[in-house]
Structures are given as C-alpha cells and as structure tokens.
Design a protein around this motif. Structure first.
Motif, short mmCIF file in Angstrom:
data_model
loop_
_atom_site.label_atom_id
_atom_site.label_comp_id
_atom_site.label_asym_id
_atom_site.label_seq_id
_atom_site.Cartn_x
_atom_site.Cartn_y
_atom_site.Cartn_z
N ALA A 1 -77.11 -10.83 25.47
CA ALA A 1 -78.37 -10.26 24.98
C ALA A 1 -79.55 -11.15 25.35
O ALA A 1 -80.62 -10.66 25.76
N TYR A 2 -79.36 -12.46 25.23
CA TYR A 2 -80.43 -13.40 25.58
C TYR A 2 -80.75 -13.34 27.07
O TYR A 2 -81.92 -13.29 27.47
N GLY A 3 -79.72 -13.34 27.91
CA GLY A 3 -79.95 -13.24 29.36
C GLY A 3 -80.63 -11.95 29.74
O GLY A 3 -81.54 -11.93 30.58
N SER A 4 -80.23 -10.85 29.11
CA SER A 4 -80.85 -9.55 29.39
C SER A 4 -82.31 -9.55 28.97
O SER A 4 -83.18 -9.00 29.67
N ALA A 5 -82.61 -10.16 27.81
CA ALA A 5 -84.00 -10.23 27.34
C ALA A 5 -84.87 -11.03 28.29
O ALA A 5 -86.02 -10.66 28.57
N ASN A 6 -84.33 -12.13 28.82
CA ASN A 6 -85.09 -12.92 29.78
C ASN A 6 -85.34 -12.14 31.07
O ASN A 6 -86.41 -12.21 31.67
N LEU A 7 -84.34 -11.38 31.49
CA LEU A 7 -84.50 -10.58 32.70
C LEU A 7 -85.57 -9.50 32.50
O LEU A 7 -86.38 -9.23 33.39
N ILE A 8 -85.60 -8.90 31.32
CA ILE A 8 -86.63 -7.92 30.99
C ILE A 8 -88.01 -8.57 31.04
O ILE A 8 -88.98 -8.00 31.56
N ALA A 9 -88.11 -9.80 30.49
CA ALA A 9 -89.39 -10.51 30.51
C ALA A 9 -89.83 -10.81 31.94
O ALA A 9 -91.00 -10.61 32.29
N PHE A 10 -88.91 -11.27 32.79
CA PHE A 10 -89.26 -11.59 34.17
C PHE A 10 -89.73 -10.35 34.92
O PHE A 10 -90.66 -10.42 35.73
N PHE A 11 -89.08 -9.22 34.67
CA PHE A 11 -89.46 -7.98 35.35
C PHE A 11 -90.70 -7.34 34.73
O PHE A 11 -91.24 -6.39 35.27
N SER A 12 -91.15 -7.87 33.58
CA SER A 12 -92.39 -7.38 32.98
C SER A 12 -93.60 -8.08 33.59
O SER A 12 -94.61 -7.44 33.87
N PHE A 13 -93.48 -9.39 33.78
CA PHE A 13 -94.58 -10.16 34.35
C PHE A 13 -94.00 -11.48 34.85
O PHE A 13 -93.37 -12.22 34.08
N VAL A 14 -94.20 -11.78 36.11
CA VAL A 14 -93.53 -12.91 36.75
C VAL A 14 -93.82 -14.26 36.06
O VAL A 14 -92.93 -15.09 35.96
N PRO A 15 -95.05 -14.55 35.59
CA PRO A 15 -95.29 -15.84 34.93
C PRO A 15 -94.43 -16.11 33.71
O PRO A 15 -94.39 -17.26 33.24
N THR A 16 -93.71 -15.11 33.18
CA THR A 16 -92.80 -15.39 32.06
C THR A 16 -91.63 -16.27 32.49
O THR A 16 -90.80 -16.65 31.65
N LEU A 17 -91.55 -16.60 33.77
CA LEU A 17 -90.53 -17.54 34.24
C LEU A 17 -90.66 -18.91 33.57
O LEU A 17 -89.71 -19.70 33.60
#
Length: 301
Positions: A190-206
C-alpha cells in the motif's frame, strides 16, 4: 436455572463449562464491534461539518470567470495535444482523470469541480494523518486549517493538478505511518502504491521518500524496517523511471537533439521555456516568496 457467583459486590451469572466461555467470547466480540462502530460514527460526525464548510467555500463563485491560461492548457492537454495523456512530464494522473471527467461537461463549474472533489479527499486524509500521528484534537485543528485555507480553496477552483498532488502526498504519509506501526507485506504494498500515485501526480513529489528515509535512519527503533523500505522504494523507482523515460516525450526529444547536434537545453521539446524567459534575475527571489504566498500565477485571486 443458572446459579450466580459473588465477585466482590457484583453478582454475575455462571453458565459453566465451554458454553460459558463461548458466550463470553461472543459478548466480547459484540462489544468490540459496537465500540469500533461508535468510533467511526464519532469521526464521521466530526468530519462531515468540516467537509461541509470546505465544499461551501470551494464551490462559492467557482464559475465566476472563464478558464484562464493554465486551465486552458490542462483542457488542451486532454483534447488537442499531439502526445498521449501518459506522455506528460508533469505527471499524467490528473490528466487521465480529467479526460474521464470532461464526459460530464465542459463548463467551468464541471471542470473545476474535479479539483474540489480531490480537495475533499485531501481534507479527509489530513484528518486521518493527524489522528494517526498525534491526537483527535490535533486532527480536528489541522483539518479545519486546511479546509479553510485560502490557498487550498484557490487551487480547488482550478483545472489543475494541485489538489491531487496534495491528496497523493497525504496518502503517502498516511500509508508510511501505518507501515511503521505494523510492518507487513500488505502495508508495504500500500505504501509503495501510494508513492507511485504521488510520483505520477506531480514529479517533484520524488522528494517525499528522502524525508521518510531520514526519519528511518534517525530513529534507532525504526532501522530494522530500513531494508524493507529500501527494496520497496527501489521497485517503485524502477517502475516510475521506466514509465517516465519510455512514456514521456522527453527521451525522443533528447535523442533527436543529440542526433542533430543540437543542445539539449535549447530543444523546446525538452525545455519549452528557453531564452530570455529563463534568465535568472535578482527580482526572482522576492517574487518567489510572493508567488508561493499568494498563488503560483495570476489566476483567480
């Protein structure tokens, strides 16, 4: 008739044997279920009025002016761009949602209401994060501050990806906190999926994982989780990097610039804002503080 046994000053029925244990177990289960149900009801009673205030503020005057430049660019991105939606360098997730949302209509009210709904999700996640990290009182205060923030209301009235990025960031932190409480494969996924969603929402969330790993490193009790976090994050970054390199238009533009002997920075497909516009001046510094306090651009004031 069952007899009663005295425990101090309290009389309790004695049913005896396995039947009594089974009845007690059922009673405990019923009480736990009632307690959990009561807790969710209490949280709903707290959250619904805050969401009501947010919706009133977010929808107030939402269609008082026509689409401005950035909003038009979002609409153009899903209707007229020569690149597919998933080839956007900012993060394609919002444009994928917008591509579905425009089926409900293309008026200012309909288009901007997507950001409002994403803002509702951000408000709920703020309450969940505050509740998990601190206390119910802190969660209420934080949620009220977010729900009435002029900046959040501003971006909830725009056809842009800001409220999606906010919600995705909060989701990442919420799943991270749950992973810390009880490390398991399901919570790690769930944590990895949430991070992937964040990255695909806006790249600076890296930058999010950088702060999360700093917490793991600086907390001795959390260090055993570090290797699991590292493996999970490597998988997420590999998936994101593959999608970004092969999915966006940046790689073909870089290859084209290299083959033609052109400077990569001068290629408008890679860096669309070149020339005098990108020259750094001292006036940029105070304007940056103004822009982040009043809004990124000259949109709805």
């Amino acid at each position: 008739m069952p007899s009663t046994a005295k425990l101090g000053s309290v009389s309790q029925p004695y049913t005896g044997g396995s039947e009594g244990k089974h009845s007690a177990s059922l009673m405990r289960g019923d009480l736990e279920g009632m307690s959990q149900d009561w807790g969710w009801r209490q949280h709903a009673r707290t959250l619904i009025p805050i969401l009501g205030v947010f919706l009133v503020l977010a929808f107030y005057g939402i269609d008082r002016q026509s689409l401005w430049e950035d909003e038009y660019n979002s609409l153009w991105r899903v209707t007229a761009s020569k690149y597919p939606i998933w080839k956007d360098g900012h993060g394609f997730l919002y444009f994928a949602l917008l591509n579905v949302w425009i089926n409900f209509g293309t008026s200012e009210l309909v288009l901007r209401s997507l950001s409002v709904l994403l803002g509702v999700l951000a408000v709920c996640l703020t309450y969940a994060v505050g509740l998990a990290l601190v206390s119910r009182r802190a969660a209420v205060y934080a949620t009220v501050i977010l729900a009435t923030s002029p900046l959040v209301i501003w971006y909830s009235q725009e056809v842009r990806y800001v409220t999606l990025t906010l919600a995705a960031t909060l989701l990442s932190m919420y799943t991270f906190q749950r992973l810390l409480n009880r490390p398991s494969f399901s919570r790690l996924f769930a944590y990895g999926s949430a991070n992937l969603i964040a990255f695909f929402s806006f790249v600076p969330t890296l930058v999010l994982p950088m702060f999360q790993v700093l917490y793991l490193v600086s907390s001795p009790s959390r260090r055993p989780l570090l290797w699991k976090w590292t493996v999970c994050q490597l998988v997420v970054l590999v998936v994101f990097a593959w999608c970004f390199v092969n999915g966006t238009h940046f790689l073909p533009a870089i290859m084209q610039a290299r083959d033609s002997g052109q400077s990569v920075i001068a290629n408008p497909e890679v860096f669309p804002f070149t020339g005098d516009f990108n020259e750094v001046r001292l006036a940029v510094i105070p304007y940056t503080f103004f822009a982040f306090s009043a809004g990124f651009s000259l949109g709805p004031s």
